[in-house]
Scaffold this motif. Structure first.
Motif, PDB file in Angstrom:
ATOM      1  N   PHE A  24       0.832  -1.208   0.000  1.00 15.08           N
ATOM      2  CA  PHE A  24       0.000   0.000   0.000  1.00 15.08           C
ATOM      3  C   PHE A  24       0.865   1.255   0.000  1.00 15.08           C
ATOM      4  CE2 PHE A  24      -4.407  -1.310   1.789  1.00 15.08           C
ATOM      5  CZ  PHE A  24      -4.594  -2.156   0.722  1.00 15.08           C
ATOM      6  N   CYS A  25       1.992   1.186   0.694  1.00 13.85           N
ATOM      7  CA  CYS A  25       2.930   2.308   0.676  1.00 13.85           C
ATOM      8  C   CYS A  25       4.295   1.770   0.268  1.00 13.85           C
ATOM      9  CB  CYS A  25       3.018   2.989   2.040  1.00 13.85           C
ATOM     10  SG  CYS A  25       4.199   4.363   2.016  1.00 13.85           S
ATOM     11  N   PRO A  26       4.690   1.989  -0.975  1.00 18.00           N
ATOM     12  CA  PRO A  26       5.971   1.455  -1.438  1.00 18.00           C
ATOM     13  C   PRO A  26       7.175   2.093  -0.746  1.00 18.00           C
ATOM     14  CG  PRO A  26       4.921   2.760  -3.157  1.00 18.00           C
ATOM     15  CD  PRO A  26       3.957   2.682  -2.020  1.00 18.00           C
ATOM     16  N   PHE A  27       6.932   3.114   0.084  1.00 20.03           N
ATOM     17  CA  PHE A  27       8.018   3.814   0.763  1.00 20.03           C
ATOM     18  C   PHE A  27       8.199   3.352   2.207  1.00 20.03           C
ATOM     19  CE2 PHE A  27       5.424   6.998  -1.692  1.00 20.03           C
ATOM     20  CZ  PHE A  27       6.096   6.816  -2.890  1.00 20.03           C
ATOM     21  N   ALA A  28       7.287   2.557   2.716  1.00 20.47           N
ATOM     22  CA  ALA A  28       7.245   2.255   4.147  1.00 20.47           C
ATOM     23  C   ALA A  28       8.310   1.259   4.610  1.00 20.47           C
ATOM     24  CB  ALA A  28       5.864   1.728   4.521  1.00 20.47           C
ATOM     25  N   LYS A  29       8.649   0.302   3.793  1.00 19.97           N
ATOM     26  CA  LYS A  29       9.492  -0.800   4.251  1.00 19.97           C
ATOM     27  C   LYS A  29      10.851  -0.339   4.757  1.00 19.97           C
ATOM     28  CE  LYS A  29      11.197  -5.340   3.039  1.00 19.97           C
ATOM     29  NZ  LYS A  29      11.232  -6.386   2.009  1.00 19.97           N
ATOM     30  N   LYS A  30      11.479   0.552   4.066  1.00 19.86           N
ATOM     31  CA  LYS A  30      12.838   0.969   4.435  1.00 19.86           C
ATOM     32  C   LYS A  30      12.874   1.534   5.857  1.00 19.86           C
ATOM     33  CE  LYS A  30      16.606   4.005   3.100  1.00 19.86           C
ATOM     34  NZ  LYS A  30      17.031   5.083   2.218  1.00 19.86           N
ATOM     35  N   ASP A  31      11.994   2.468   6.154  1.00 20.41           N
ATOM     36  CA  ASP A  31      12.001   3.060   7.494  1.00 20.41           C
ATOM     37  C   ASP A  31      11.520   2.072   8.544  1.00 20.41           C
ATOM     38  OD1 ASP A  31      13.054   5.576   6.805  1.00 20.41           O
ATOM     39  OD2 ASP A  31      11.087   6.232   6.097  1.00 20.41           O
ATOM     40  N   TYR A  32      10.604   1.198   8.175  1.00 20.96           N
ATOM     41  CA  TYR A  32      10.106   0.199   9.116  1.00 20.96           C
ATOM     42  C   TYR A  32      11.220  -0.771   9.523  1.00 20.96           C
ATOM     43  CZ  TYR A  32       7.335  -3.521  11.158  1.00 20.96           C
ATOM     44  OH  TYR A  32       6.844  -4.471  12.014  1.00 20.96           O
ATOM     45  N   VAL A  33      11.899  -1.354   8.562  1.00 22.56           N
ATOM     46  CA  VAL A  33      12.942  -2.332   8.889  1.00 22.56           C
ATOM     47  C   VAL A  33      14.148  -1.680   9.553  1.00 22.56           C
ATOM     48  CG1 VAL A  33      12.209  -3.988   7.126  1.00 22.56           C
ATOM     49  CG2 VAL A  33      14.009  -2.339   6.591  1.00 22.56           C
ATOM     50  N   ASN A  34      14.350  -0.399   9.319  1.00 14.31           N
ATOM     51  CA  ASN A  34      15.456   0.323   9.950  1.00 14.31           C
ATOM     52  C   ASN A  34      15.054   0.964  11.276  1.00 14.31           C
ATOM     53  OD1 ASN A  34      17.506  -0.230   8.020  1.00 14.31           O
ATOM     54  ND2 ASN A  34      16.572   1.249   6.636  1.00 14.31           N
ATOM     55  N   ASN A  35      13.873   0.614  11.780  1.00 14.32           N
ATOM     56  CA  ASN A  35      13.383   1.113  13.073  1.00 14.32           C
ATOM     57  C   ASN A  35      13.399   2.637  13.159  1.00 14.32           C
ATOM     58  OD1 ASN A  35      12.843  -1.441  14.264  1.00 14.32           O
ATOM     59  ND2 ASN A  35      15.056  -1.717  14.468  1.00 14.32           N
TER      60      ASN A  35
END
Length: 184
Positions: A24-35
């Motif tokens: 849904f948000c192609p930008f979310a994963k990077k910040d999520y996995v990097n806490n």
């Protein structure tokens, strides 16, 4: 009743399964996995106290560049969608009054989210339905950077609606039911 830790864990599960899992948000994963996501649970029961806490979150972002975004989670007092929309309006007005327009923007998620002119039971509403009411505080400069790198940012909402239609309401209802008992 859920503890703050359980609420945050359930929100993380929703992010993993829906926001990242369904892209849904192609930008979310990077910040999520990097806490780099801050989760703030506001248990306040009064509008003014919630708005005051929101200001604290703006200042937290001002002072901590390691936080990419904040999810301001409202499990107690804004379960009524229209009351939540009133809060969202006031929060956006406050954001402008405090000089944060162009610095931060608010995205909205709610268990009963319903787009204007869309039936409540329309599956596309699940693009913005979440286990609890959330004000998502987004840094505009970071958003502009990731949007500039995306090949077609205008297609994201339509793609999300197509994914909702493919998954069907039952998928999202079961997920929200599991996370906190909502079964809309």
């Amino acid at each position: 009743m859920y503890t703050e830790q359980q609420i945050v864990e359930n929100i993380k599960c929703w992010i993993e399964k829906v926001i990242i899992g369904l892209n849904f948000c192609p930008f979310a994963k990077k910040d999520y996995v990097n806490n780099r996501v801050h989760y703030q649970v506001d248990n306040g029961k009064h509008l003014d106290a919630t708005l005051d806490q929101l200001v604290v979150e703006f200042k937290r972002l001002d002072n901590d560049p390691n936080i990419a975004t904040t999810l301001f989670i409202l499990p107690c007092h804004f379960n009524d969608f229209y009351r939540y929309l009133d809060l969202l309006d006031l929060a956006n007005e406050m954001l402008i009054e405090l000089g944060y327009e162009g610095v931060y923007q608010l995205a909205s998620f709610h268990p009963d989210y319903c787009f204007d002119d869309v039936a409540f039971d329309d599956v596309t509403n699940y693009t913005n339905r979440s286990p609890w009411p959330i004000l998502h505080i987004i840094r505009e400069d970071m958003l502009e950077q990731v949007i500039a790198r995306h090949p077609d940012p205008e297609s994201i909402p339509d793609n999300n609606m197509r994914v909702c239609e493919q998954q069907g309401s039952a998928y999202f209802q079961r997920l929200l039911q599991r996370l906190n008992g909502h079964s809309k």
